[in-house]
Design an enzyme around this catalytic site. Structure first.
Site, mmCIF file in Angstrom:
data_model
loop_
_atom_site.group_PDB
_atom_site.id
_atom_site.type_symbol
_atom_site.label_atom_id
_atom_site.label_comp_id
_atom_site.label_asym_id
_atom_site.label_seq_id
_atom_site.Cartn_x
_atom_site.Cartn_y
_atom_site.Cartn_z
ATOM 1 N N ASP A 141 -3.102 -4.821 -4.512
ATOM 2 C CA ASP A 141 -3.772 -3.554 -4.807
ATOM 3 C C ASP A 141 -2.714 -2.503 -5.125
ATOM 4 O O ASP A 141 -1.792 -2.285 -4.343
ATOM 5 C CB ASP A 141 -4.664 -3.122 -3.642
ATOM 6 N N HIS A 148 -4.585 10.724 -7.582
ATOM 7 C CA HIS A 148 -4.882 10.159 -6.256
ATOM 8 C C HIS A 148 -3.624 10.189 -5.390
ATOM 9 O O HIS A 148 -3.686 10.535 -4.200
ATOM 10 C CB HIS A 148 -5.403 8.726 -6.393
ATOM 11 N N GLU A 213 -13.122 3.164 -2.092
ATOM 12 C CA GLU A 213 -12.198 3.543 -3.162
ATOM 13 C C GLU A 213 -12.739 2.955 -4.454
ATOM 14 O O GLU A 213 -12.965 1.744 -4.545
ATOM 15 C CB GLU A 213 -10.773 3.034 -2.881
ATOM 16 N N GLU A 215 -12.343 1.595 -7.883
ATOM 17 C CA GLU A 215 -11.233 0.991 -8.624
ATOM 18 C C GLU A 215 -11.786 0.034 -9.674
ATOM 19 O O GLU A 215 -12.961 -0.313 -9.672
ATOM 20 C CB GLU A 215 -10.322 0.178 -7.684
ATOM 21 N N ASP A 247 -12.577 -0.857 -2.894
ATOM 22 C CA ASP A 247 -11.590 -1.155 -1.857
ATOM 23 C C ASP A 247 -11.960 -0.340 -0.608
ATOM 24 O O ASP A 247 -11.416 0.727 -0.364
ATOM 25 C CB ASP A 247 -10.195 -0.779 -2.386
ATOM 26 N N ARG A 251 -9.728 4.875 7.247
ATOM 27 C CA ARG A 251 -8.635 5.849 7.145
ATOM 28 C C ARG A 251 -7.947 6.098 8.482
ATOM 29 O O ARG A 251 -6.769 6.458 8.506
ATOM 30 C CB ARG A 251 -9.149 7.182 6.604
ATOM 31 N N GLN A 254 -5.603 3.243 8.938
ATOM 32 C CA GLN A 254 -4.619 3.282 7.852
ATOM 33 C C GLN A 254 -3.474 4.231 8.215
ATOM 34 O O GLN A 254 -2.301 3.929 8.031
ATOM 35 C CB GLN A 254 -5.287 3.729 6.547
ATOM 36 N N LYS A 267 -7.597 -2.208 5.091
ATOM 37 C CA LYS A 267 -8.199 -2.530 3.796
ATOM 38 C C LYS A 267 -8.674 -3.971 3.726
ATOM 39 O O LYS A 267 -9.409 -4.325 2.804
ATOM 40 C CB LYS A 267 -7.152 -2.327 2.704
ATOM 41 N N THR A 271 -13.478 -6.363 0.433
ATOM 42 C CA THR A 271 -13.295 -5.770 -0.901
ATOM 43 C C THR A 271 -14.441 -6.293 -1.764
ATOM 44 O O THR A 271 -14.661 -7.499 -1.820
ATOM 45 C CB THR A 271 -11.950 -6.211 -1.512
ATOM 46 N N GLU A 387 -10.341 12.139 -0.771
ATOM 47 C CA GLU A 387 -10.067 13.230 -1.708
ATOM 48 C C GLU A 387 -11.263 14.182 -1.838
ATOM 49 O O GLU A 387 -11.092 15.401 -1.874
ATOM 50 C CB GLU A 387 -9.711 12.675 -3.086
HETATM 51 MN MN MN Z 1 -7.063 0.824 -2.986
#
Ligand code: MN
Length: 441
Positions: A141, A148, A213, A215, A247, A251, A254, A267, A271, A387
């Site tokens: 990834d 970002h 996320e 993606e 994804d 947090r 993380q 993560k 997925t 975000e």
């Molecule tokens: Mn990602």
């Protein structure tokens, strides 16, 4: 034919082409005859079957092969992928994949007229159980959006906003291939270790900061051997296509676990991919310039060439939708919360693959390269809740409700479409998942 287009544009992209499968001619379909993505469904005998999408139907390519409905080279290429081995089909040379696309386009062309045998290979998508399009052997990834990257650093109070390496290489970590699932799979809120407050001792429990996320996933076509280093030119022939990718991220863990080696369990719990791989052939009309670089931020020569700069970008308009449990119960449709565009990524998928092999690391057909969160410069183009909520400091409104992080019952839906004047629009299908409560320990 429009002349300012990428050289890969051919007769299969002609906007006037229509199919005898009538659903393919509906203006809003994701799957007109100009798309022809690849996927896999669960066959009646319980085995995976490869297929393409046309309008509201899937075309069972295993049956097309078995019934001998294609001839010549295209038939040989298709044969390679039977038994649900889309990875083997993806390992074919580009010219062979183009021949297959041309043959499928002709077979479904309105001018060919409906063939009784081909009609027998169609089944409605609504009653077809789709599988993950390919079970990747490897998953990396990346972190290719400059917006970002700088937003995440600012929100997490990390300086500098961009590390010196960001302009030189597409940053990535090795993800987890075993937990890649198809759209529609429920996400059980994962147990993780995290700090409940700064300066507190860590605890182990259901994540309190669950995020998505938005993606794209680039799928590797032809594989490489250990020691092979792909040039950008070679990489352009070896990206098979793109799929939607969520994804899912925790947090809280993380932040706690990533120092000093990067994400691990934050993560890897799941997925989600869309069921369809939109091929690089189908995306040809939507190729565009890569993000312009300042003269003092040119990549090193092995990650830079004129064609990448001129045509390395892909104009894919994404939409992130959410629907809460209450909205579902009230039959309220999902609400769009953000619309990033893939053409704003700082690094291209070809640079990602070139970088991945630049130390001689081999890649296998079907390997998955996540693009990293896709975010644009505008606040309507942000690709994750981190975000959108400034790390939980402001609300995202979902209908009458508001969120900092995902709650149980929340459904996250990713869509994507490519549109360009003079061309038929194509879409990626759906990548969705609903969060369910963690099991009691
Ligand atoms: Mn990602």
């Amino acid at each position: 034919m429009i002349t300012d287009s990428f050289p890969g544009v051919d007769a299969t992209h002609d906007s006037t082409l229509q199919s005898w499968v009538l659903g393919a001619n509906a203006p809003k379909t994701d799957f007109p005859i100009q798309n022809l993505p690849f996927g896999r469904f669960l066959g009646d005998d319980g085995t995976p079957c490869m297929c393409t999408a046309i309008g509201d139907d899937v075309l069972d390519l295993e049956s097309v092969s078995k019934l001998g409905l294609l001839t010549g080279h295209a038939a040989e290429v298709l044969q390679v992928g039977t038994g649900g081995r889309l990875d083997r089909l993806m390992n074919q040379p580009r010219e062979s994949l183009r021949a297959l696309r041309v043959a499928l386009s002709s077979m479904l062309d309105q001018r060919a007229g409906p063939s009784h045998s081909v009609q027998r290979c169609l089944r409605p998508q609504a009653v077809t159980k789709m599988l993950v399009p390919v079970a990747p052997s490897n998953f990396s990834d990346f972190f290719t959006s400059i917006h970002h990257a700088s937003n995440s650093a600012r929100i997490s109070a990390r300086l500098p906003l961009l590390h010196a390496n960001f302009h030189y290489l597409p940053v990535a970590y090795h993800g987890r291939a075993s937990s890649v699932v198809v759209s529609g799979t429920q996400l059980q809120r994962p147990y993780v270790q995290y700090l409940p407050h700064q300066d507190a001792a860590p605890i182990y429990g259901p994540t309190s900061r669950l995020d998505f996320e938005c993606e794209l996933g680039a799928l590797v076509g032809q594989g490489t051997e250990i020691g092979d280093r792909l040039t950008l030119e070679q990489a352009r022939h070896r990206v098979f296509g793109l799929t939607l990718l969520n994804d899912w991220s925790a947090r809280d863990t993380q932040r706690w676990e990533s120092t000093p080696l990067g994400p691990f369990l934050a993560k890897s719990f799941m997925t989600t991919l869309s069921p369809w791989i939109v091929t690089m052939e189908a995306l040809a009309p939507f190729r565009t310039a890569a993000v312009a670089r300042h003269a003092d931020n040119r990549p090193l020569p092995h990650l830079d060439d004129e064609e990448n700069q001129a045509w390395g970008g892909i104009d894919v308009q994404l939409s992130i939708l959410m629907r809460t449990q209450r909205m579902r119960e009230a039959d309220t449709p999902p609400r769009c919360i953000s619309r990033p565009n893939f053409k704003d990524q700082y690094w291209t998928v070809f640079q990602m693959l070139t970088h991945q092999t630049s130390n001689g690391c081999s890649v296998l057909p079907g390997d998955l390269l996540g693009t990293g969160t896709i975010s644009g410069a505008d606040e309507t183009e942000l690709g994750c809740l981190l975000e959108l909520t400034e790390g939980g400091k402001r609300w995202v409104h979902v209908g009458a409700e508001k969120r900092h992080w995902l709650e149980n019952g929340d459904e996250v839906i990713l869509h994507a479409r490519c549109e360009k004047p003079g061309y038929r629009s194509i879409g990626f299908g759906t990548c969705e998942g609903t969060v369910v409560a963690a099991e009691r320990s």
